[in-house]
Design an enzyme around this catalytic site. Structure first.
Site, PDB file in Angstrom:
ATOM      1  N   ARG A 107     -17.352 -22.675  45.055  1.00 59.24           N
ATOM      2  CA  ARG A 107     -16.339 -22.777  46.106  1.00 59.24           C
ATOM      3  C   ARG A 107     -16.855 -22.092  47.372  1.00 59.24           C
ATOM      4  O   ARG A 107     -17.564 -21.076  47.296  1.00 59.24           O
ATOM      5  CB  ARG A 107     -15.085 -22.066  45.611  1.00 59.24           C
ATOM      6  CG  ARG A 107     -13.906 -22.022  46.562  1.00 59.24           C
ATOM      7  CD  ARG A 107     -13.276 -23.357  46.742  1.00 59.24           C
ATOM      8  NE  ARG A 107     -11.918 -23.270  47.272  1.00 59.24           N
ATOM      9  CZ  ARG A 107     -11.267 -24.327  47.721  1.00 59.24           C
ATOM     10  NH1 ARG A 107     -11.829 -25.528  47.726  1.00 59.24           N
ATOM     11  NH2 ARG A 107     -10.024 -24.212  48.158  1.00 59.24           N
ATOM     12  N   THR A 384     -11.347 -35.207  49.100  1.00 60.09           N
ATOM     13  CA  THR A 384     -12.101 -34.429  48.134  1.00 60.09           C
ATOM     14  C   THR A 384     -12.663 -35.521  47.278  1.00 60.09           C
ATOM     15  O   THR A 384     -12.293 -36.674  47.422  1.00 60.09           O
ATOM     16  CB  THR A 384     -11.118 -33.555  47.327  1.00 60.09           C
ATOM     17  OG1 THR A 384     -10.611 -32.552  48.185  1.00 60.09           O
ATOM     18  CG2 THR A 384     -11.752 -32.869  46.131  1.00 60.09           C
ATOM     19  N   THR A 402     -15.398 -30.774  47.490  1.00 54.28           N
ATOM     20  CA  THR A 402     -14.606 -31.061  48.680  1.00 54.28           C
ATOM     21  C   THR A 402     -15.148 -30.390  49.934  1.00 54.28           C
ATOM     22  O   THR A 402     -15.896 -29.411  49.845  1.00 54.28           O
ATOM     23  CB  THR A 402     -13.140 -30.584  48.468  1.00 54.28           C
ATOM     24  OG1 THR A 402     -12.327 -31.065  49.541  1.00 54.28           O
ATOM     25  CG2 THR A 402     -13.025 -29.073  48.419  1.00 54.28           C
ATOM     26  N   ASN A 404     -12.508 -30.148  52.047  1.00 54.26           N
ATOM     27  CA  ASN A 404     -11.077 -30.097  52.318  1.00 54.26           C
ATOM     28  C   ASN A 404     -10.567 -31.416  52.887  1.00 54.26           C
ATOM     29  O   ASN A 404     -10.550 -32.404  52.181  1.00 54.26           O
ATOM     30  CB  ASN A 404     -10.689 -28.893  53.174  1.00 54.26           C
ATOM     31  CG  ASN A 404      -9.188 -28.618  53.079  1.00 54.26           C
ATOM     32  OD1 ASN A 404      -8.546 -29.064  52.137  1.00 54.26           O
ATOM     33  ND2 ASN A 404      -8.614 -27.913  54.024  1.00 54.26           N
ATOM     34  N   ASP A 426      -7.320 -23.564  53.283  1.00 53.56           N
ATOM     35  CA  ASP A 426      -6.791 -23.395  51.918  1.00 53.56           C
ATOM     36  C   ASP A 426      -6.350 -21.960  51.645  1.00 53.56           C
ATOM     37  O   ASP A 426      -5.693 -21.684  50.649  1.00 53.56           O
ATOM     38  CB  ASP A 426      -7.824 -23.824  50.866  1.00 53.56           C
ATOM     39  CG  ASP A 426      -7.697 -25.301  50.533  1.00 53.56           C
ATOM     40  OD1 ASP A 426      -6.777 -25.945  51.060  1.00 53.56           O
ATOM     41  OD2 ASP A 426      -8.513 -25.801  49.741  1.00 53.56           O
ATOM     42  N   SER A 455      -7.967 -22.932  45.302  1.00 53.46           N
ATOM     43  CA  SER A 455      -8.118 -24.385  45.238  1.00 53.46           C
ATOM     44  C   SER A 455      -7.153 -24.972  44.217  1.00 53.46           C
ATOM     45  O   SER A 455      -6.664 -24.263  43.338  1.00 53.46           O
ATOM     46  CB  SER A 455      -9.548 -24.723  44.827  1.00 53.46           C
ATOM     47  OG  SER A 455      -9.680 -26.105  44.594  1.00 53.46           O
ATOM     48  N   GLY A 476      -6.981 -35.003  46.100  1.00 53.17           N
ATOM     49  CA  GLY A 476      -5.551 -35.172  46.397  1.00 53.17           C
ATOM     50  C   GLY A 476      -4.848 -33.905  46.808  1.00 53.17           C
ATOM     51  O   GLY A 476      -3.623 -33.846  46.765  1.00 53.17           O
ATOM     52  N   GLY A 477      -5.598 -32.855  47.167  1.00 54.21           N
ATOM     53  CA  GLY A 477      -4.948 -31.626  47.620  1.00 54.21           C
ATOM     54  C   GLY A 477      -4.005 -31.098  46.576  1.00 54.21           C
ATOM     55  O   GLY A 477      -4.333 -31.021  45.386  1.00 54.21           O
TER      56      GLY A 477
HETATM   57  O1  DON Z   1      -9.591 -27.147  47.081  1.00 51.04           O
HETATM   58  C1  DON Z   1      -8.558 -27.759  47.232  1.00 51.04           C
HETATM   59  O2  DON Z   1      -7.656 -27.721  46.453  1.00 51.04           O
HETATM   60  C2  DON Z   1      -8.396 -28.656  48.442  1.00 51.04           C
HETATM   61  N1  DON Z   1      -9.256 -28.232  49.522  1.00 51.04           N
HETATM   62  C3  DON Z   1      -8.629 -30.058  48.018  1.00 51.04           C
HETATM   63  C4  DON Z   1      -8.480 -31.032  49.149  1.00 51.04           C
HETATM   64  C5  DON Z   1      -8.328 -32.396  48.669  1.00 51.04           C
HETATM   65  O3  DON Z   1      -8.212 -32.692  47.519  1.00 51.04           O
HETATM   66  C6  DON Z   1      -8.279 -33.418  49.695  1.00 51.04           C
HETATM   67  N2  DON Z   1      -8.346 -34.713  49.089  1.00 51.04           N
HETATM   68  N3  DON Z   1      -7.967 -35.640  48.754  1.00 51.04           N
END
Ligand code: DON
Length: 573
Positions: A107, A384, A402, A404, A426, A455, A476-477
């Protein structure tokens, strides 16, 4: 001397191995490919056909899952710039053929000069642009260190051979997909605004991009060659590091040579859980993914979701209530374990999860303000990427990576051709201030020098009776955790093939906002009305997640499933 001799022999050995195998295998191994694919021995599923092919070729040439992972990761950095990266970070869950598990945290981390209030002005107002765009939003990248660390421990083919396909794709170019053409066209303005030398950014061109256009990335090819020649130092020191720091200095960035040189990937304790006879292996903090998924499955094991059925009002209500509680715990308790005492055991305690299950009223929606986190004394976009690999020996890699948001900070390191992440967003930039994904956080995920931001990435591997069963993950955040949760339940409870489990429309709840988020056609009008009667409210939104997964079928064959929501693609043999 000793070391260089070893490196020399390793290189020679892998070169000869590749040469022999590729001559031998040219006719014997033909790759099977498609959005979904069924294969006998090995499988790679990623967000881009070219990257899946690179990975599968390494396997067909005799490499193992880690070799394929490295080649795939560098290839994705070229063919999938929205999320594939060398300027970002991620998490790897690895299970070898004998069931031994290792989890690697690469990370991004905050610079030494970072501070808790760095995105706030004197009045405490948050400057969202600074945490989301340009050099100020970037954390110290971890991907290159991660690839080398994993390879040092488990790789069998010389690193330089594994990076070569990415260099070729960057130098010679590759044909972009229709989705990528749409993307590059719609983001042109943002790229121009966030780069000092737009005329040198490969993704910006005169006129419109269209499907099949060749994307050539000469500067990126040179950066990859430096990594190929000098290893981690080719990124964290020397010319590449100089170019990163130069980019920082040209703006208000704070990343220094010292930040880059001191970056280390970390092996972490895996999070292991059990769900109705299945062993579930996930990533520990600083990802919240493993803990949250095990909590969700732990609460779900108190219900009969098979009986309540897929996408019925009853099932969606129960899962929403589980998610509401788990995201409340996440906000309060999860952060970088090197800086914050994450109460993992307490959060996964059986009686606690059973008490959480008891709190759920089968017919009435709770109010999020009444749902409190576990009492002991803290988030995420839409870009991501996840890839899943199983090799011919039975080793498996589940890896989510990712920068981000889509295309991260939108800023390319001038002269080095790669995008900087905007992962700093984040962190909880201010207690109670939602991040890009509406996630809340507090002290556990506050910014501190050298700390990793929390994350939601949830790379997961599942086994049954000691045998590998499933490799799964998604971007997908904030919705990552609940998408993985749904795909697992679709297979284990609703008896779906992986192809169906991945394709099914999804929903999501994250404590706040109060509403259930719904993909188009996720539920029928009737189910919606029933849920509304229970007190639920809704947000209709676009796609949730892009899952790339592999299922070991009952006949032992590998079912690779690329998400129909994107260009995702499975290649195996
Ligand atoms: O690490 C994380 O949880 C976020 N930065 C992930 C971002 C993400 O999945 C964007 N995508 N679709």
């Amino acid at each position: 001397m000793q070391k260089s001799k070893k490196t020399y022999f390793m290189f020679l050995w892998s070169f000869l191995l590749l040469l022999t195998l590729s001559c031998d295998n040219e006719e014997k191994i033909s790759l099977i490919e498609g959005k979904t694919a069924i294969a006998e021995k090995a499988m790679v599923v990623t967000a881009h056909p070219e990257a899946s092919k690179v990975g599968a070729k390494v396997l067909a040439d005799g490499g193992n899952a880690i070799d394929a992972m490295v080649a795939t990761h560098f290839a994705l950095a070229v063919v999938y710039p929205s999320a594939g990266n060398i300027g970002g970070g991620g998490f790897m869950v690895y299970r070898d053929k004998d069931g031994n598990v290792s989890t690697l945290d690469f990370r991004e981390k905050a610079s030494f000069a970072a501070s808790e209030t760095m995105y706030q002005d004197d009045q405490g107002n948050v400057d969202v642009n600074a945490s989301l765009y340009g050099v100020t939003s970037a954390g110290v990248p971890g991907s290159v260190a991660g690839m080398f660390e994993a390879h040092k421990k488990f790789g069998t083919i010389d690193m330089s051979l594994l990076i070569q396909p990415a260099i070729d794709l960057a130098k010679d170019g590759f044909k972009i997909t229709a989705q990528q053409a749409r993307n590059y066209n719609s983001l042109r303005k943002e790229f121009v605004e966030n780069n000092r030398f737009p005329e040198k950014v490969a993704l910006i061109k005169e006129g419109e991009w269209k499907e099949g256009d060749l994307l050539v990335q000469a500067e990126l090819a040179k950066t990859l060659s430096r990594i190929q020649n000098d290893g981690v130092k080719g990124f964290y020191e020397g010319v590449t590091a100089d170019l990163i720091v130069e980019e920082m200095d040209a703006g208000a960035g704070i990343m220094t040579h010292e930040d880059l040189k001191s970056y280390k990937a970390q092996w972490r304790e895996p999070i292991v859980g059990e769900y109705k006879g299945y062993k579930v292996i996930g990533m520990g903090p600083p990802s919240s993914g493993g803990v949250a998924l095990m909590q969700l499955l732990g609460i779900a094991s108190h219900f009969d979701l098979k009986n309540s059925g897929h996408q019925t009002a009853e099932t969606i209500h129960l899962m929403t209530e589980m998610e509401r509680r788990v995201y409340a715990d996440r906000a309060a308790h999860l952060g970088d374990p090197d800086f914050w005492d994450v109460p993992v055991a307490e959060l996964l305690n059986g009686s606690y999860l059973s008490a959480r299950a008891d709190q759920i009223d089968p017919s009435i929606a709770s109010k999020s303000e009444e749902v409190k986190a576990l009492e002991i004394n803290v988030v995420e976009s839409e870009e991501t990427t996840h890839y899943s690999i199983i090799d011919q020996f039975g080793n498996a890699v589940s890896l989510t990576t990712t920068i981000n948001s889509a295309y991260g900070s939108k800023t390319f390191v001038s002269g080095a051709g790669f995008l900087l992440n905007n992962e700093m967003d984040d962190f909880s930039v201010k207690p109670g201030h939602p991040n890009k994904y509406g996630l809340l956080g507090g002290a556990a995920n506050a910014i501190a020098p050298n700390k990793r931001m929390l994350s939601a990435m949830t790379p997961t591997i599942i086994e049954k009776d000691g045998m590998l069963k499933m490799v799964v993950g998604t971007p997908g955040g904030s919705t990552i955790i609940t998408s993985v949760f749904q795909v697992i339940l679709n297979v284990l409870e609703h008896d779906m093939s992986m192809t169906d489990a991945v394709a099914k429309r999804r929903f999501h709840h994250q404590w706040y906002p109060e509403d259930i988020q719904l993909e188009k056609d996720a539920i029928t009008e009737d189910v919606r009305n029933q849920l509304a009667k229970m007190g639920h409210r809704f947000i209709d939104r676009g796609n949730i997640g892009r899952v790339d997964a592999i299922l070991i079928q009952k006949d032992g064959k590998l079912e690779g499933a690329g998400d129909p929501r994107g260009d995702d693609y499975a290649v195996g043999y």
